[in-house]
Design a protein around this motif. Structure first.
Motif, short mmCIF file in Angstrom:
data_model
loop_
_atom_site.label_atom_id
_atom_site.label_comp_id
_atom_site.label_asym_id
_atom_site.label_seq_id
_atom_site.Cartn_x
_atom_site.Cartn_y
_atom_site.Cartn_z
N UNK A 156 -10.70 -12.29 -1.45
CA UNK A 156 -9.48 -11.58 -1.04
C UNK A 156 -8.52 -11.33 -2.20
N UNK A 157 -7.94 -10.11 -2.22
CA UNK A 157 -7.07 -9.71 -3.32
C UNK A 157 -5.80 -9.02 -2.81
N UNK A 158 -4.78 -8.98 -3.66
CA UNK A 158 -3.52 -8.31 -3.36
C UNK A 158 -3.45 -6.99 -4.12
N UNK A 159 -3.17 -5.88 -3.41
CA UNK A 159 -2.99 -4.60 -4.10
C UNK A 159 -2.16 -3.66 -3.23
N UNK A 160 -1.23 -2.96 -3.85
CA UNK A 160 -0.34 -2.06 -3.11
C UNK A 160 -1.11 -0.89 -2.50
N UNK A 161 -2.18 -0.44 -3.16
CA UNK A 161 -2.96 0.68 -2.61
C UNK A 161 -3.55 0.31 -1.25
N UNK A 162 -4.11 -0.89 -1.15
CA UNK A 162 -4.65 -1.34 0.13
C UNK A 162 -3.54 -1.44 1.16
N UNK A 163 -2.37 -1.92 0.75
CA UNK A 163 -1.24 -2.02 1.67
C UNK A 163 -0.83 -0.66 2.21
N UNK A 164 -0.86 0.36 1.36
CA UNK A 164 -0.44 1.70 1.76
C UNK A 164 -1.34 2.30 2.83
N UNK A 165 -2.61 1.98 2.80
CA UNK A 165 -3.55 2.59 3.76
C UNK A 165 -3.82 1.70 4.97
N UNK A 166 -3.20 0.51 5.02
CA UNK A 166 -3.49 -0.43 6.12
C UNK A 166 -2.24 -0.94 6.82
N UNK A 167 -1.14 -0.20 6.75
CA UNK A 167 0.12 -0.61 7.39
C UNK A 167 0.60 -1.97 6.88
N UNK A 168 0.37 -2.21 5.58
CA UNK A 168 0.91 -3.41 4.95
C UNK A 168 -0.02 -4.60 4.88
N UNK A 169 -1.31 -4.40 5.19
CA UNK A 169 -2.25 -5.53 5.18
C UNK A 169 -2.91 -5.74 3.82
N UNK A 170 -2.35 -5.17 2.76
CA UNK A 170 -3.02 -5.18 1.47
C UNK A 170 -2.83 -6.42 0.63
#
Length: 353
Positions: A291-305
């Motif tokens: 598991x990793x932290x990234x703003x791109x993932x957050x942007x496409x998953x309603x903040x689950x990045x």
């Protein structure tokens, strides 16, 4: 220090150490989900028919596949490729969107329908992240029944299974992250963790369980699971079409764009938590797992990045720890708590007056 009984610890984690209410779907939905009917039995009968039956079935499966290979362990050939595919999931995830693409050639996209699609996309997406995920799967916060009903209805529109099924699978993922027992094991590649695990038949040798007795005790979870197929079909396709028909006379536009394409978009966004969130980003809390932290993932998953943080602190209702990190789900949960408190305060004052 006391020694830990591993067998007992596993029983506690799987919920097989206590009577558990059985929740099954009715009608054709039950057949598709592998169940037959809703039962209401005594604790003694539940312990006997549910836990005992489960353990015995698991034992038979282990014995069976120590002697023979399961289809998932065999190479793909022209003769057996149909046996490798989970046809129900393939239909829901790929075939229905293909139908939508075909229909889009005959149904133009109108601006009001496009706006409706975005609204329903957000409603269903946030119902998955705030409802299915943080409320039910992790019990990160509590909610009143009206809020839970909204999440159960619009979450079903995402076509990702019932709360019971989704929550059970996700708890297994957290317990067995990056192992063969992880339903969407990221070590098997990006495509597998994103889609492949759903489209193929899983290996029963790695079948495990998680305790979902708390979900079984929630009447909203039971009702949604029992009638999931009907709720899903209505909320995913019929409801958007009826709204579009009533407000701007675009039934088929609502069906195709606010129905099929909206649900497909939510599915792909949610699947990114299983794939993208284990592929790109930093690991500030634990670098032993994927598991990793990234703003791109957050942007496409309603903040689950911010997934590295989430796997270390799954009971925190926040996914983004810092104030500037993008997490609309966190904000929705906080705002909803304030609105609900205000609403109940007004009702209490009105009733006293």
């Amino acid at each position: 220090m006391e020694a830990v009984d591993i067998t007992q610890a596993n029983a506690v984690a799987a919920g097989t150490n206590k009577p558990t209410r059985r929740i099954v779907a009715s009608g054709i939905g039950g057949k598709l989900m592998g169940t037959k009917r809703m039962t209401n039995v005594t604790a003694e009968e539940v312990a006997k028919d549910n836990v005992g039956e489960i353990l015995e079935k698991d034992k038979r499966l282990r014995e069976k596949y120590t002697k023979e290979k399961h289809i998932s362990e065999m190479p793909w050939t022209r003769e057996n490729w149909t046996e490798h595919i989970n046809w129900l999931n393939t239909t829901l995830v790929l075939a229905i969107p293909l139908i939508g693409i075909f229909l889009s050639f005959f149904v133009p996209l109108r601006l009001p329908t496009f706006i409706l699609s975005l609204v329903l996309f957000s409603a269903s997406g946030l119902s998955i992240t705030a409802g299915y995920h943080r409320l039910w799967a992790h019990r990160a916060y509590s909610a009143r029944d009206p809020v839970k009903i909204v999440y159960a209805l619009f979450g079903a529109a995402a076509i990702e299974g019932s709360i019971k099924w989704w929550g059970h699978s996700h708890r297994i993922h957290h317990r067995y992250t990056d192992t063969d027992r992880d339903p969407y094991d990221a070590r098997k590649g990006f495509f597998y963790s994103h889609l492949g695990w759903m489209l193929t038949v899983p290996n029963p040798r790695f079948r495990v369980r998680a305790d979902i007795s708390d979900l079984a005790d929630d009447w909203i979870v039971r009702a949604q699971h029992r009638h999931y197929l009907a709720i899903m079909l209505f909320m995913a396709f019929i409801f958007p079409a009826l709204v579009a028909k009533y407000f701007f006379n675009d039934f088929w536009g609502g069906f195709v764009y606010a129905g099929i394409f909206k649900s497909f978009g939510i599915q792909q966004a949610t699947f990114c938590v299983n794939s993208l969130a284990h592929w790109i980003g930093e690991q500030p809390f634990d670098d032993r797992r994927t598991p990793r932290d990234h703003v791109l993932t957050a942007l496409v998953t309603f903040g689950e990045g911010y997934h590295n943080f989430h796997h270390e602190f799954p009971s925190d209702y926040r996914n983004a720890l810092k104030w500037y990190q993008y997490d609309p789900t966190k904000i929705l949960i906080w705002l909803t708590s304030k609105v609900v408190k205000l609403g109940y305060s007004i009702i209490r004052i009105t009733s006293l007056g």
